[in-house]
Design a protein around this motif. Structure first.
Motif, PDB file in Angstrom:
ATOM      1  N   PRO A  75       0.817  -1.236   0.000  1.00 52.98           N
ATOM      2  CA  PRO A  75       0.000   0.000   0.000  1.00 52.98           C
ATOM      3  C   PRO A  75       0.846   1.280   0.000  1.00 52.98           C
ATOM      4  CG  PRO A  75      -0.660  -1.481   1.794  1.00 52.98           C
ATOM      5  CD  PRO A  75       0.524  -2.120   1.140  1.00 52.98           C
ATOM      6  N   ASP A  76       1.966   1.287   0.704  1.00 54.06           N
ATOM      7  CA  ASP A  76       2.799   2.511   0.729  1.00 54.06           C
ATOM      8  C   ASP A  76       3.441   2.750  -0.638  1.00 54.06           C
ATOM      9  OD1 ASP A  76       2.286   2.843   3.427  1.00 54.06           O
ATOM     10  OD2 ASP A  76       3.959   1.549   4.012  1.00 54.06           O
ATOM     11  N   VAL A  77       3.836   1.664  -1.289  1.00 52.50           N
ATOM     12  CA  VAL A  77       4.466   1.761  -2.614  1.00 52.50           C
ATOM     13  C   VAL A  77       3.454   2.316  -3.616  1.00 52.50           C
ATOM     14  CG1 VAL A  77       5.405   0.363  -4.509  1.00 52.50           C
ATOM     15  CG2 VAL A  77       6.169  -0.059  -2.153  1.00 52.50           C
ATOM     16  N   ILE A  78       2.256   1.768  -3.571  1.00 50.99           N
ATOM     17  CA  ILE A  78       1.214   2.223  -4.512  1.00 50.99           C
ATOM     18  C   ILE A  78       0.848   3.693  -4.239  1.00 50.99           C
ATOM     19  CG2 ILE A  78      -1.228   1.894  -5.140  1.00 50.99           C
ATOM     20  CD1 ILE A  78      -0.660  -1.132  -4.947  1.00 50.99           C
ATOM     21  N   ALA A  79       0.732   4.054  -2.969  1.00 51.36           N
ATOM     22  CA  ALA A  79       0.377   5.446  -2.631  1.00 51.36           C
ATOM     23  C   ALA A  79       1.452   6.409  -3.132  1.00 51.36           C
ATOM     24  CB  ALA A  79       0.191   5.587  -1.124  1.00 51.36           C
ATOM     25  N   ALA A  80       2.722   6.023  -2.996  1.00 48.47           N
ATOM     26  CA  ALA A  80       3.824   6.898  -3.452  1.00 48.47           C
ATOM     27  C   ALA A  80       3.753   7.089  -4.962  1.00 48.47           C
ATOM     28  CB  ALA A  80       5.163   6.293  -3.043  1.00 48.47           C
ATOM     29  N   GLY A  81       3.447   6.030  -5.675  1.00 54.40           N
ATOM     30  CA  GLY A  81       3.340   6.112  -7.139  1.00 54.40           C
ATOM     31  C   GLY A  81       2.210   7.036  -7.556  1.00 54.40           C
ATOM     32  N   LYS A  82       1.065   6.881  -6.888  1.00 52.71           N
ATOM     33  CA  LYS A  82      -0.104   7.722  -7.237  1.00 52.71           C
ATOM     34  C   LYS A  82       0.182   9.194  -6.952  1.00 52.71           C
ATOM     35  CE  LYS A  82      -3.850   4.411  -6.666  1.00 52.71           C
ATOM     36  NZ  LYS A  82      -4.817   3.836  -5.725  1.00 52.71           N
ATOM     37  N   ARG A  83       0.828   9.444  -5.819  1.00 50.35           N
ATOM     38  CA  ARG A  83       1.146  10.827  -5.450  1.00 50.35           C
ATOM     39  C   ARG A  83       2.074  11.455  -6.499  1.00 50.35           C
ATOM     40  NH1 ARG A  83       1.895   9.403  -0.342  1.00 50.35           N
ATOM     41  NH2 ARG A  83       4.154   9.238  -0.563  1.00 50.35           N
ATOM     42  N   ALA A  84       3.079  10.713  -6.903  1.00 44.81           N
ATOM     43  CA  ALA A  84       4.044  11.243  -7.878  1.00 44.81           C
ATOM     44  C   ALA A  84       3.377  11.490  -9.231  1.00 44.81           C
ATOM     45  CB  ALA A  84       5.217  10.274  -8.028  1.00 44.81           C
ATOM     46  N   LEU A  85       2.466  10.609  -9.585  1.00 44.67           N
ATOM     47  CA  LEU A  85       1.742  10.774 -10.853  1.00 44.67           C
ATOM     48  C   LEU A  85       0.942  12.083 -10.809  1.00 44.67           C
ATOM     49  CD1 LEU A  85       1.431   9.042 -13.409  1.00 44.67           C
ATOM     50  CD2 LEU A  85      -0.446   7.851 -12.305  1.00 44.67           C
ATOM     51  N   PRO A 292       8.228   9.652 -13.084  1.00 43.45           N
ATOM     52  CA  PRO A 292       8.232   9.994 -11.655  1.00 43.45           C
ATOM     53  C   PRO A 292       7.527   8.950 -10.786  1.00 43.45           C
ATOM     54  CG  PRO A 292       7.530  11.866 -12.991  1.00 43.45           C
ATOM     55  CD  PRO A 292       7.679  10.731 -13.930  1.00 43.45           C
ATOM     56  N   SER A 293       6.430   8.376 -11.277  1.00 40.98           N
ATOM     57  CA  SER A 293       5.698   7.388 -10.467  1.00 40.98           C
ATOM     58  C   SER A 293       6.569   6.150 -10.234  1.00 40.98           C
ATOM     59  CB  SER A 293       4.390   6.990 -11.152  1.00 40.98           C
ATOM     60  OG  SER A 293       4.656   6.556 -12.463  1.00 40.98           O
ATOM     61  N   VAL A 294       7.387   5.794 -11.216  1.00 38.59           N
ATOM     62  CA  VAL A 294       8.234   4.606 -11.086  1.00 38.59           C
ATOM     63  C   VAL A 294       9.345   4.833 -10.058  1.00 38.59           C
ATOM     64  CG1 VAL A 294       9.891   3.136 -12.308  1.00 38.59           C
ATOM     65  CG2 VAL A 294       7.706   3.680 -13.371  1.00 38.59           C
ATOM     66  N   VAL A 295      10.019   5.983 -10.141  1.00 35.82           N
ATOM     67  CA  VAL A 295      11.097   6.208  -9.159  1.00 35.82           C
ATOM     68  C   VAL A 295      10.528   6.384  -7.749  1.00 35.82           C
ATOM     69  CG1 VAL A 295      13.038   6.913 -10.588  1.00 35.82           C
ATOM     70  CG2 VAL A 295      11.336   8.617  -9.975  1.00 35.82           C
ATOM     71  N   ALA A 296       9.307   6.923  -7.665  1.00 35.65           N
ATOM     72  CA  ALA A 296       8.690   7.074  -6.330  1.00 35.65           C
ATOM     73  C   ALA A 296       8.361   5.699  -5.744  1.00 35.65           C
ATOM     74  CB  ALA A 296       7.429   7.928  -6.430  1.00 35.65           C
ATOM     75  N   THR A 297       7.806   4.794  -6.576  1.00 32.84           N
ATOM     76  CA  THR A 297       7.496   3.444  -6.061  1.00 32.84           C
ATOM     77  C   THR A 297       8.793   2.726  -5.699  1.00 32.84           C
ATOM     78  OG1 THR A 297       7.380   2.579  -8.308  1.00 32.84           O
ATOM     79  CG2 THR A 297       5.295   3.116  -7.281  1.00 32.84           C
ATOM     80  N   ALA A 298       9.820   2.900  -6.542  1.00 29.82           N
ATOM     81  CA  ALA A 298      11.101   2.222  -6.277  1.00 29.82           C
ATOM     82  C   ALA A 298      11.702   2.717  -4.964  1.00 29.82           C
ATOM     83  CB  ALA A 298      12.074   2.447  -7.440  1.00 29.82           C
ATOM     84  N   ALA A 299      11.747   4.031  -4.770  1.00 32.01           N
ATOM     85  CA  ALA A 299      12.368   4.576  -3.551  1.00 32.01           C
ATOM     86  C   ALA A 299      11.641   4.079  -2.303  1.00 32.01           C
ATOM     87  CB  ALA A 299      12.356   6.103  -3.602  1.00 32.01           C
ATOM     88  N   THR A 300      10.299   4.054  -2.372  1.00 27.56           N
ATOM     89  CA  THR A 300       9.513   3.615  -1.214  1.00 27.56           C
ATOM     90  C   THR A 300       9.753   2.127  -0.941  1.00 27.56           C
ATOM     91  OG1 THR A 300       7.876   5.229  -1.858  1.00 27.56           O
ATOM     92  CG2 THR A 300       7.172   3.591  -0.258  1.00 27.56           C
ATOM     93  N   SER A 301       9.772   1.359  -2.016  1.00 27.39           N
ATOM     94  CA  SER A 301       9.980  -0.086  -1.876  1.00 27.39           C
ATOM     95  C   SER A 301      11.370  -0.378  -1.296  1.00 27.39           C
ATOM     96  CB  SER A 301       9.805  -0.725  -3.258  1.00 27.39           C
ATOM     97  OG  SER A 301      10.051  -2.078  -3.198  1.00 27.39           O
ATOM     98  N   ILE A 302      12.389   0.301  -1.810  1.00 22.99           N
ATOM     99  CA  ILE A 302      13.764   0.070  -1.335  1.00 22.99           C
ATOM    100  C   ILE A 302      13.862   0.402   0.159  1.00 22.99           C
ATOM    101  CG2 ILE A 302      16.169   0.884  -1.536  1.00 22.99           C
ATOM    102  CD1 ILE A 302      15.415   1.361  -4.607  1.00 22.99           C
ATOM    103  N   ALA A 303      13.246   1.530   0.551  1.00 26.67           N
ATOM    104  CA  ALA A 303      13.285   1.913   1.977  1.00 26.67           C
ATOM    105  C   ALA A 303      12.617   0.838   2.829  1.00 26.67           C
ATOM    106  CB  ALA A 303      12.605   3.261   2.166  1.00 26.67           C
ATOM    107  N   LYS A 304      11.508   0.276   2.332  1.00 24.58           N
ATOM    108  CA  LYS A 304      10.816  -0.754   3.113  1.00 24.58           C
ATOM    109  C   LYS A 304      11.592  -2.073   3.146  1.00 24.58           C
ATOM    110  CE  LYS A 304       6.417  -0.781   3.798  1.00 24.58           C
ATOM    111  NZ  LYS A 304       4.944  -0.820   3.729  1.00 24.58           N
TER     112      LYS A 304
END
Ligand SMILES: Cc1ncc(COP(=O)(O)O)c(C=O)c1O
Length: 412
Positions: A75-85, A292-304
């Motif tokens: 859910p955090d990864v998806i939310a980050a992607g949507k926000r960046a989009l 942007p949505s891809v790098v946002a999902t990646a950054a969130t996923s890597i942190a998790k």
């Protein structure tokens, strides 16, 4: 353009450039003529979770993705992607060195630096391009790339693009690597390219010994940790971490298309001159940057993934359970013991491999059918890749499906 009446026409005499693919066209046609579903053209009509999709209208357990840590539905990864989009739009429309570096690309590189505890990180549009870029830029015409013969296509393509001298050695053979290195001119530039986990058999490299002999020969070392990031090593940094040699490795290559759960590639390094690569690495410079949505999902996923210890433990248990269960059923496996999240089931030939693949699909299980040239030694494999989100019950279900399909096709 008008035709030159004075020149003989070449039309009709020049070969159709597709002719070289005829043996493959014939082999594929023969396979499909037997009424088998095309194993290389499956459509996921709906994806419900990291482990379940709807294929041909039916619920199918996914055991052939690279979604090792199950991050695609986090859910955090998806939310980050949507926000960046919403905030940055659908794409950058430019190269990293022009208009294509957004705040999110920087944050993604920061997340990688933190994950690996390394000084530098460079994000590419795919893992394929990361290998292509780093290898071709580091090893030029007069340099040597010493590589495991079972290396991924992107590694070979990187050598070809840089026009380096390729020196292959026998798979995972430390002595063979050392011998090859000793034969090279002392003054020549040398890059040893290794993988943490080899994706076809799921076996790991003896990196500790290999890095030691490479360094003794004065070579730089690149390790592709595509299939180990997130899962192997105390912090999920990969096999180099697990074997205690991460600080001796010059470049780690990775991808966002596996444990990270999106798309993209990267290289991390502690080399003080690393940043110059941003100006000279053609597969980095001459292509558009990730959306942007891809790098946002990646950054969130890597942190998790940094706190993914419990998932890593569960994935390891799944791997042991599936490996042991398949072995008990009488299947021939790629490794004697489970070494990674990949378990390769060796098939006697392509025909029975394809029949088994289809029988499993009918049972409600998707695995990868892998065949030469992607596989070592002309093998046909059913490649099973586990996900940290597979439940213990699902692994039990998977074993039941393998038993039913294996008996039907006559491979056990
Ligand atoms: C060892 C290895 N390196 C690199 C890649 C390329 O990764 P990507 O899918 O990000 O292009 C793969 C993908 O299968 C791989 O297995």
């Amino acid at each position: 353009m008008t035709a030159d009446a004075g020149q003989p026409s070449v039309r009709g005499t020049a070969p159709d450039l597709f002719n070289k693919f005829q043996p493959l066209i014939d082999q594929r046609a023969a396979l499909l003529a037997g009424g088998i579903t095309d194993p290389f053209n499956l459509v996921m009509e709906r994806v419900e979770s990291p482990t379940v999709a709807i294929c041909n209208g039916r619920r199918t357990i996914l055991l052939g993705t690279y979604n090792y840590m199950g991050m695609t539905f986090d859910p955090d990864v998806i939310a980050a992607g949507k926000r960046a989009l919403d905030e940055f739009g659908s794409g950058t429309t430019g190269s990293r060195v022009l208009n294509g570096t957004y705040q999110g690309h920087r944050e993604c590189e920061d997340a990688l630096r933190e994950f690996y505890a390394m000084d530098h990180a460079m994000v590419f549009s795919t893992g394929y391009q990361a290998n292509l870029g780093i290898i071709s830029t580091m090893a030029g015409k007069d340099d040597y790339v010493v590589l495991d013969i079972d290396s991924h296509a992107s590694i070979y393509d990187g050598c070809a693009l840089g026009n380096a001298q390729i020196v292959p050695f026998r798979h995972n053979d430390v002595d063979a690597l050392e011998k090859r290195l000793k034969r090279l001119p002392a003054e020549a530039g040398k890059l040893v390219v290794l993988e943490g986990v080899y994706s076809m058999l799921g076996d790991i490299a003896p990196l500790k010994e290999m890095v030691a002999v490479s360094k003794a020969a004065g070579a730089m070392v690149l390790v592709d940790e595509a299939h180990s990031m997130g899962f192997i090593g105390e912090h999920g940094r990969g096999v180099a971490e697990a074997q205690g040699v991460i600080d001796d490795v010059d470049f780690i290559i990775g991808t966002f298309s596996k444990s990270v759960g999106t798309v993209g590639g990267f290289c991390v390094s502690n080399h003080p001159k690393f940043e110059i690569l941003r100006l000279v690495c053609r597969p980095y410079v001459f292509t558009a940057s990730l959306p942007p949505s891809v790098v946002a999902t990646a950054a969130t996923s890597i942190a998790k993934l940094m706190s993914g210890g419990a998932k890593r433990t569960h994935l390891l248990e799944n791997s042991k359970r599936l490996h042991g269960g398949l072995k008990d059923l009488g299947f021939k496996l790629g490794t004697d013991e489970p070494q990674s999240a990949i378990i390769a089931v060796i098939m006697p030939d392509l025909e029975r491999g394809a029949a088994m693949w289809e029988a499993l699909l009918h049972e409600g299980l998707y695995v990868n059918l892998a065949r030469p040239p992607a596989t070592p030694q002309g093998m046909t494999l059913l490649r099973c890749s586990l996900c940290a989100e597979h439940s213990t019950e699902q692994v039990g279900e998977i074993l039941g499906m393998f038993e039913a399909a294996g008996r039907k096709v006559g491979v056990i």
